[in-house]
Design a protein around this motif. Structure first.
Motif, PDB file in Angstrom:
ATOM      1  N   LEU A   1      -7.420   2.211  -2.610  1.00  0.00           N
ATOM      2  CA  LEU A   1      -6.100   1.571  -2.540  1.00  0.00           C
ATOM      3  C   LEU A   1      -6.229   0.132  -2.047  1.00  0.00           C
ATOM      4  O   LEU A   1      -5.626  -0.781  -2.609  1.00  0.00           O
ATOM      5  CB  LEU A   1      -5.169   2.364  -1.614  1.00  0.00           C
ATOM      6  N   ASP A   2      -7.030  -0.058  -1.014  1.00  0.00           N
ATOM      7  CA  ASP A   2      -7.215  -1.413  -0.473  1.00  0.00           C
ATOM      8  C   ASP A   2      -7.814  -2.355  -1.515  1.00  0.00           C
ATOM      9  O   ASP A   2      -7.377  -3.498  -1.649  1.00  0.00           O
ATOM     10  CB  ASP A   2      -8.092  -1.380   0.778  1.00  0.00           C
TER      11      ASP A   2
ATOM     12  N   GLN B   1       0.995   4.090  -2.886  1.00  0.00           N
ATOM     13  CA  GLN B   1       0.793   5.505  -2.550  1.00  0.00           C
ATOM     14  C   GLN B   1       1.954   6.355  -3.067  1.00  0.00           C
ATOM     15  O   GLN B   1       1.745   7.452  -3.602  1.00  0.00           O
ATOM     16  CB  GLN B   1       0.650   5.688  -1.035  1.00  0.00           C
TER      17      GLN B   1
ATOM     18  N   PRO C   1      -5.894   7.882  -6.521  1.00  0.00           N
ATOM     19  CA  PRO C   1      -6.136   6.453  -6.768  1.00  0.00           C
ATOM     20  C   PRO C   1      -7.200   6.194  -7.837  1.00  0.00           C
ATOM     21  O   PRO C   1      -7.024   5.318  -8.693  1.00  0.00           O
ATOM     22  CB  PRO C   1      -6.577   5.927  -5.402  1.00  0.00           C
TER      23      PRO C   1
ATOM     24  N   LYS D   1       0.842  -1.205   0.000  1.00  0.00           N
ATOM     25  CA  LYS D   1       0.000   0.000   0.000  1.00  0.00           C
ATOM     26  C   LYS D   1       0.878   1.256   0.000  1.00  0.00           C
ATOM     27  O   LYS D   1       0.613   2.210  -0.738  1.00  0.00           O
ATOM     28  CB  LYS D   1      -0.927  -0.012   1.208  1.00  0.00           C
ATOM     29  N   GLU D   2       1.953   1.226   0.789  1.00  0.00           N
ATOM     30  CA  GLU D   2       2.849   2.368   0.861  1.00  0.00           C
ATOM     31  C   GLU D   2       3.527   2.614  -0.486  1.00  0.00           C
ATOM     32  O   GLU D   2       3.674   3.756  -0.923  1.00  0.00           O
ATOM     33  CB  GLU D   2       3.908   2.152   1.950  1.00  0.00           C
TER      34      GLU D   2
ATOM     35  N   TRP E   1     -16.499   5.549  -2.440  1.00  0.00           N
ATOM     36  CA  TRP E   1     -15.199   4.973  -2.126  1.00  0.00           C
ATOM     37  C   TRP E   1     -14.194   6.082  -1.780  1.00  0.00           C
ATOM     38  O   TRP E   1     -13.952   6.974  -2.577  1.00  0.00           O
ATOM     39  CB  TRP E   1     -14.669   4.169  -3.305  1.00  0.00           C
ATOM     40  N   SER E   2     -13.575   5.985  -0.621  1.00  0.00           N
ATOM     41  CA  SER E   2     -12.509   6.929  -0.261  1.00  0.00           C
ATOM     42  C   SER E   2     -11.222   6.501  -0.973  1.00  0.00           C
ATOM     43  O   SER E   2     -11.109   5.362  -1.454  1.00  0.00           O
ATOM     44  CB  SER E   2     -12.275   6.922   1.255  1.00  0.00           C
ATOM     45  N   ASP E   3     -10.243   7.394  -1.031  1.00  0.00           N
ATOM     46  CA  ASP E   3      -8.955   7.043  -1.638  1.00  0.00           C
ATOM     47  C   ASP E   3      -8.335   5.846  -0.937  1.00  0.00           C
ATOM     48  O   ASP E   3      -7.803   4.935  -1.563  1.00  0.00           O
ATOM     49  CB  ASP E   3      -7.984   8.227  -1.597  1.00  0.00           C
ATOM     50  N   ASP E   4      -8.415   5.829   0.392  1.00  0.00           N
ATOM     51  CA  ASP E   4      -7.842   4.727   1.161  1.00  0.00           C
ATOM     52  C   ASP E   4      -8.544   3.409   0.838  1.00  0.00           C
ATOM     53  O   ASP E   4      -7.892   2.373   0.674  1.00  0.00           O
ATOM     54  CB  ASP E   4      -7.931   5.041   2.655  1.00  0.00           C
ATOM     55  N   GLU E   5      -9.847   3.442   0.707  1.00  0.00           N
ATOM     56  CA  GLU E   5     -10.596   2.233   0.354  1.00  0.00           C
ATOM     57  C   GLU E   5     -10.259   1.782  -1.069  1.00  0.00           C
ATOM     58  O   GLU E   5     -10.145   0.579  -1.335  1.00  0.00           O
ATOM     59  CB  GLU E   5     -12.096   2.479   0.469  1.00  0.00           C
TER      60      GLU E   5
END
Length: 140
Positions: free
Chosen positions: A82-83, A45, A55, A41-42, A76-80
């Motif tokens: 990415l996941d 990013q 993303p 993930k890092e 969907w958030s950016d973090d979601e």
């Protein structure tokens, strides 16, 4: 020796053409088949930050579970995102190339020429017959 990394899918013509142009510059890149070895993930990013994309802009729709997962939905958030991209690496658009001169999503494949430290070492024609570099070494 110049370090170049390509996040590659050998089943993708654009990715194969990009890899061939890197090799035509006289460099053997580090090839990461991201479907077999997804980035962390890092790392994903960091790639997005280097390219300057959010993303959502790196999502691939064709041939992926994009529609089934309802990724067009703004919920969907950016973090979601990415996941979900890491859970389904086929959703990551390709090829992504890192060189000392920058990082790019190389669609179309000729975009890689802008970040290669070395010039092309000969003519280059894509798999579909499109000439990219002529026999005089000039970009067409």
């Amino acid at each position: 020796m110049t370090q170049i990394t390509i996040f590659h899918n050998p089943a993708c013509g654009t990715s194969r053409n990009t890899l061939a142009m890197i090799r035509n510059s006289g460099v053997e890149p580090e090839v990461i088949e991201y479907l077999k070895t997804p980035p962390t993930k890092e790392r994903l990013q960091a790639l997005l930050a280097a390219i300057g994309l959010a993303p959502r802009a790196l999502l691939r729709e064709k041939g992926t579970p994009y529609a089934e997962l309802d990724l067009a939905n703004a919920k969907w958030s950016d973090d979601e995102l990415l996941d979900v991209m890491l859970a389904h690496p086929i959703l990551i658009n390709r090829p992504i190339v890192e060189t000392p001169l920058g990082t790019r999503l190389c669609r179309p494949s000729e975009l890689v020429l802008d970040i290669l430290p070395n010039t092309q070492q000969g003519a280059f024609t894509k798999e579909d017959g499109e000439v990219v570099i002529n026999d005089k070494g000039q970009r067409v």
